[in-house]
Write a protein that holds these residues in place. Sequence first.
Motif, PDB file in Angstrom:
ATOM      1  N   CYS A  84       0.822  -1.210   0.000  1.00 27.02           N
ATOM      2  CA  CYS A  84       0.000   0.000   0.000  1.00 27.02           C
ATOM      3  C   CYS A  84       0.854   1.257   0.000  1.00 27.02           C
ATOM      4  O   CYS A  84       1.918   1.296   0.606  1.00 27.02           O
ATOM      5  CB  CYS A  84      -0.922   0.016   1.214  1.00 27.02           C
ATOM      6  SG  CYS A  84      -2.149  -1.296   1.171  1.00 27.02           S
ATOM      7  N   CYS A  85       0.358   2.279  -0.649  1.00 22.58           N
ATOM      8  CA  CYS A  85       1.001   3.595  -0.651  1.00 22.58           C
ATOM      9  C   CYS A  85       0.963   4.162   0.774  1.00 22.58           C
ATOM     10  O   CYS A  85      -0.071   4.098   1.447  1.00 22.58           O
ATOM     11  CB  CYS A  85       0.255   4.519  -1.611  1.00 22.58           C
ATOM     12  SG  CYS A  85       0.741   6.248  -1.513  1.00 22.58           S
ATOM     13  N   ASN A  89      -2.842   5.056   1.070  1.00 27.24           N
ATOM     14  CA  ASN A  89      -3.121   3.718   1.592  1.00 27.24           C
ATOM     15  C   ASN A  89      -3.837   2.814   0.582  1.00 27.24           C
ATOM     16  O   ASN A  89      -4.514   1.879   0.956  1.00 27.24           O
ATOM     17  CB  ASN A  89      -3.902   3.785   2.905  1.00 27.24           C
ATOM     18  CG  ASN A  89      -3.704   2.542   3.731  1.00 27.24           C
ATOM     19  OD1 ASN A  89      -2.648   1.923   3.704  1.00 27.24           O
ATOM     20  ND2 ASN A  89      -4.735   2.151   4.464  1.00 27.24           N
ATOM     21  N   VAL A  90      -3.723   3.115  -0.706  1.00 27.58           N
ATOM     22  CA  VAL A  90      -4.298   2.276  -1.759  1.00 27.58           C
ATOM     23  C   VAL A  90      -3.277   1.213  -2.135  1.00 27.58           C
ATOM     24  O   VAL A  90      -2.078   1.484  -2.198  1.00 27.58           O
ATOM     25  CB  VAL A  90      -4.672   3.142  -2.994  1.00 27.58           C
ATOM     26  CG1 VAL A  90      -5.102   2.276  -4.169  1.00 27.58           C
ATOM     27  CG2 VAL A  90      -5.764   4.130  -2.626  1.00 27.58           C
ATOM     28  N   HIS A  91      -3.754   0.002  -2.378  1.00 25.10           N
ATOM     29  CA  HIS A  91      -2.868  -1.097  -2.761  1.00 25.10           C
ATOM     30  C   HIS A  91      -2.484  -0.971  -4.229  1.00 25.10           C
ATOM     31  O   HIS A  91      -3.325  -0.701  -5.081  1.00 25.10           O
ATOM     32  CB  HIS A  91      -3.540  -2.451  -2.515  1.00 25.10           C
ATOM     33  CG  HIS A  91      -2.625  -3.598  -2.744  1.00 25.10           C
ATOM     34  ND1 HIS A  91      -2.487  -4.207  -3.972  1.00 25.10           N
ATOM     35  CD2 HIS A  91      -1.770  -4.229  -1.907  1.00 25.10           C
ATOM     36  CE1 HIS A  91      -1.596  -5.175  -3.885  1.00 25.10           C
ATOM     37  NE2 HIS A  91      -1.151  -5.213  -2.639  1.00 25.10           N
TER      38      HIS A  91
END
Length: 143
Positions: A84-85, A89-91
């Motif tokens: 995740c970023c 927090n996106v995968h």
Amino acid sequence: MVFDPFCGCATTCVAADSLDRRWAGVDISPKAGQLVKQRIREAHGRFGDIVHLYDPPSRSDLGKLPRYNCKENKDELYGKQRGCCAGCNVHFEARNLEVDHTIAVSKGGTDHIGNLQLLCGNCNRVKGQRGMQYLQEKLRLAT
């Protein structure tokens, strides 16, 4: 010499100052530094001899470090962040994440793995050379 490594509301620093002791307070919050100055000034009228540092000190004990964006660092960070970023927090797949400094080198950050993170391209561009607080605030305002 009195040392308070988490000086927060400055009580230890004010008490040491009132006893004419030398003291040093450390806190990660910029607000803590402002509070120490304010409380010392209110309690004793002193102000001129307080030194307030904003940037973290540079480390000299790390030895030779690999390039910050080497494959080993990216693989380790990908595992730690579970793909995740660190900003949004996106995968993402590993190829879509970029190694970035948490604290910019221009602000005293190092290439040590403890100061590195993975960001998606968008978050990395928004953050630029600024701190993570800037990115987090921009993301918060966007939602």
